[in-house]
Each structure stands twice: as C-alpha cells, then as structure tokens.
Scaffold this active site. Sequence first.
Site, mmCIF file in Angstrom:
data_model
loop_
_atom_site.group_PDB
_atom_site.id
_atom_site.type_symbol
_atom_site.label_atom_id
_atom_site.label_comp_id
_atom_site.label_asym_id
_atom_site.label_seq_id
_atom_site.Cartn_x
_atom_site.Cartn_y
_atom_site.Cartn_z
ATOM 1 N N LYS A 42 -17.783 -18.506 3.631
ATOM 2 C CA LYS A 42 -19.226 -18.447 3.863
ATOM 3 C C LYS A 42 -20.013 -17.738 2.780
ATOM 4 C CE LYS A 42 -19.174 -18.707 8.871
ATOM 5 N NZ LYS A 42 -19.473 -17.957 10.093
ATOM 6 N N GLY A 72 -12.283 -4.707 1.866
ATOM 7 C CA GLY A 72 -13.720 -4.441 1.941
ATOM 8 C C GLY A 72 -14.235 -3.568 0.804
ATOM 9 N N GLY A 97 -9.166 -9.005 0.748
ATOM 10 C CA GLY A 97 -8.681 -9.858 1.846
ATOM 11 C C GLY A 97 -7.672 -10.924 1.468
ATOM 12 N N ARG A 116 0.828 -1.211 0.000
ATOM 13 C CA ARG A 116 0.000 0.000 0.000
ATOM 14 C C ARG A 116 0.866 1.267 0.000
ATOM 15 N NH1 ARG A 116 -5.176 -1.416 3.982
ATOM 16 N NH2 ARG A 116 -6.447 -2.368 2.338
HETATM 17 C C1 3PG Z 1 -8.547 -1.787 5.202
HETATM 18 O O1 3PG Z 1 -7.444 -2.095 5.649
HETATM 19 O O2 3PG Z 1 -9.378 -2.618 4.814
HETATM 20 C C2 3PG Z 1 -8.849 -0.327 5.030
HETATM 21 O O3 3PG Z 1 -7.761 0.430 5.442
HETATM 22 C C3 3PG Z 1 -10.105 0.048 5.781
HETATM 23 O O4 3PG Z 1 -9.944 -0.212 7.142
HETATM 24 P P1 3PG Z 1 -11.224 -0.460 8.048
HETATM 25 O O5 3PG Z 1 -11.792 -1.791 7.631
HETATM 26 O O6 3PG Z 1 -10.731 -0.459 9.459
HETATM 27 O O7 3PG Z 1 -12.201 0.644 7.760
HETATM 28 MG MG MG Z 2 -11.212 -3.711 6.325
#
Ligand code: 3PG
Ligand code: MG
Length: 395
Positions: free
Chosen positions: A197, A377, A354, A36
């Site tokens: 899931k 996410g 993820g 990142r």
């Molecule tokens: C992440 O690592 O998924 C992003 O930086 C967002 O973080 P968060 O899920 O804590 O909002």
């Molecule tokens: Mg996150």
Amino acid sequence: MAWKTLDQMDISGKRVLVRVDINVPVEDGRVTDATRIQRIVPTVRDILDAGGKPVLLAHFGRPKGKRVPEMSLQPLVPALEEAFGADVVFVADCVGPAAEASVTALQPGQVLLCENTRYHAGEEKNDPELAADMAQLGDIYCNDAFSAAHRAHASTEGLARLLPACAGRLMQAELSALEAALGQPERPVVAVVGGAKVSTKLDLLGNLVARVDFLVIGGGMANTFLAAQGVDVGKSLCEHEMADTALEIVGKAKAAGCEIILPSDVVVAREFKAGAAHETVPVADCPADAMILDAGPDTVARIAQVLEGAKTLIWNGPLGAFEIEPFDAATNAAAAKAAQLSRDGALTSVAGGGDTVAALNKAGAADDFTYISTAGGAFLEWMEGKTLPGVAALG
Ligand code: 3PG
Ligand code: MG
C-alpha cells in the site's frame, strides 16, 4: 557522530545496562530466526572482555503492561547462552529488589537477563519513575536496540537521560550503514520500495524522492501509481482513492530530479495462489479480469540497468507477491543483480524493514548485501527522515 560508543566508556568493574532487541520469532519455545540475537553478541562480548557486567533489558511482544506468561523472555536463555558463549542468569523483573540482588550476585563472565520491560505499564509510557528504578541496576547505559529506537519508552529513551549513555556495536553498525545509504551517500542513489500500500509508505516515498536519484516502485503500491496515470490495472490491488497523492509524489520527484521507475510490463493472473496460470503483458494491456502480481522481465532489465549505473542502493519491500511462486521472479532477479554488484564492490546496498529481509533471504541475496538492518518499523521511520527518540536520547 554525536553519541559515545563503548570505546569511550570506562567499563571495567561496571554494571552496564544494555537495551537490546531480542524480539525474535519463536515457535513451540524454539527461536526460529536468531539474527537479532547473533547481532548483539559483539556488544555483550566487548563488555565482558572489558571486565564489565552486562545487564540486559529487552521487550518481547506487546504484553501491554501485564505479566503475560507467553511473553516471558526466560525461554530465550539457552539461545542467548549459546550465542554469547557465557552463562546467562535470568531474573523475573527488570526493576526492584530481586533484580538489584541479581545484579549484585552476578559473577565476572556472566550476563544477566531481566524480564520483559513491557510487563510494566510505565515502559511504553516512558514513565520517569520506572526509568529511575531501571537506572538503579547500572552504572552505564548502552543502547544496542536500533530496531526499537523508534519507540520513546522508559528503557529506550528515558533511561538514556539518567546514566552515562553510549551506543552499542549493533547500534553503531546500523547508524553508519544508514548514514552511508541516505545521509551522505555516494551517487547515484537508487531506492527500491515495494509493498502492498501507498498509504502506509507515504512519508517514506515523499522523503525519498527528495533524496535519491532513482526510485523504483514495486508491489501493490506500483498499481496505485499506474492507475493514477490512467493505466487500467484490472482487478489488481490498488488504492484508487490515493491517486492524487500518488500524482503529488510524481510531481515532487520531477521537481527534485528523481526518476520514478514503474513497471513497464507485468505478470498477471486470475487467482492469487502459487502456480496460478499467468501471462506477461505490457503494462497497458492488463486484462480487466486479471490482477498484476509481479513486474515483468523488461522492467527487471531496466532496474538492472539502473543498478549497474548506481553507487548506492537502499531497499525496502518486495517488487511482487514474492511469497508465492512464480510471482517472486522480479524480486529475486533484482535482488540477485544487487547482490552481484555488491559482491563486486561496485554498489553499497542496504536493506531493511519487515518483509524485505525475508524476501532477500528467499532470493539467496541477503548475504551479499553490504548491510541488512535488523529493524522493521525503525528502519522505515529512519528512511522517512524522522528522528528516532532512542537515537536522539544518546546525543
Ligand atoms: C520490532 O520487532 O519491530 C521491534 O522489536 C519493536 O517492536 P514493537 O513494534 O512491538 O514496538
Ligand atoms: Mg514492529
């Protein structure tokens, strides 16, 4: 695109407030994956090269409005300096007199890093007052944090409304890759969705069946689909209570002309551990006391065949229990196939979310994918067809 980029902004001599996502994994004070950080370098360099002053706003972890020392951004300074090839000055707040003085004192060629925005409770509440205080630090707002764009926070959403706003280079790259994969893709489009899931990826599956030509389902969630169709999955991870939902998705796929590909053969074992005794069986023959831990070679061959005929691939989630050998075989083989087709220029492949990047890195395939998203996410929400507040606010 509805948003501006750095190219449309007059940056020379300006203070550019850049929202970045440097929420990177750190162990014993050392950054263990700097991806990142690497990916925001073009934005920071472009601002410096244009004679602007980059002021970085970012969150780290989830301190919930408190000054949690373990979640300070200060330890990231050396990694940022190395990546930017520039001096990084740190200030212990993202608003207020100290931050304002640091911006004023910033010399040409230097970058300012402000402390964790989530130390302020107003950040996650998208408090307009906090956003207004942040706005004091800049002349221009640049959002380069696609991976935090699913959060409507003061630094990702509110601030975009207060200053002339634009997308950074990483934000641009993420958005164009996703547009190429799901917005206006070249067909046929294949989606590979894995993971434990169905319940966590319902919206995702529902959106995808309406938009892609083939949907490969792997991982634990495949078991839920198999069981819903009457297959005995033994002791496999399976959400039996989601059977109706799974059947609804199958029906929706049929109506939309999307072919769902489920495992036709599976690798089963009695224990969930590396090197556990295992066998490959047709999916109908999972022993009652065994669990499915991976897709088998016939399934992989079918996936390879579909990929060969495809123009676009979007991938989220592993096909099996990829963390432990040998149950990473299907994920590795399918990833290798996608990598090869991408290398040959036959396939546009986009992956994110993820575990996905970890799985593709482990398979040695990530470098050959057309685009690897930095988002978890946010990537999922985008695949679900949702509007991301941080992106919308730029428009
Ligand atoms: C992440 O690592 O998924 C992003 O930086 C967002 O973080 P968060 O899920 O804590 O909002
Ligand atoms: Mg996150």
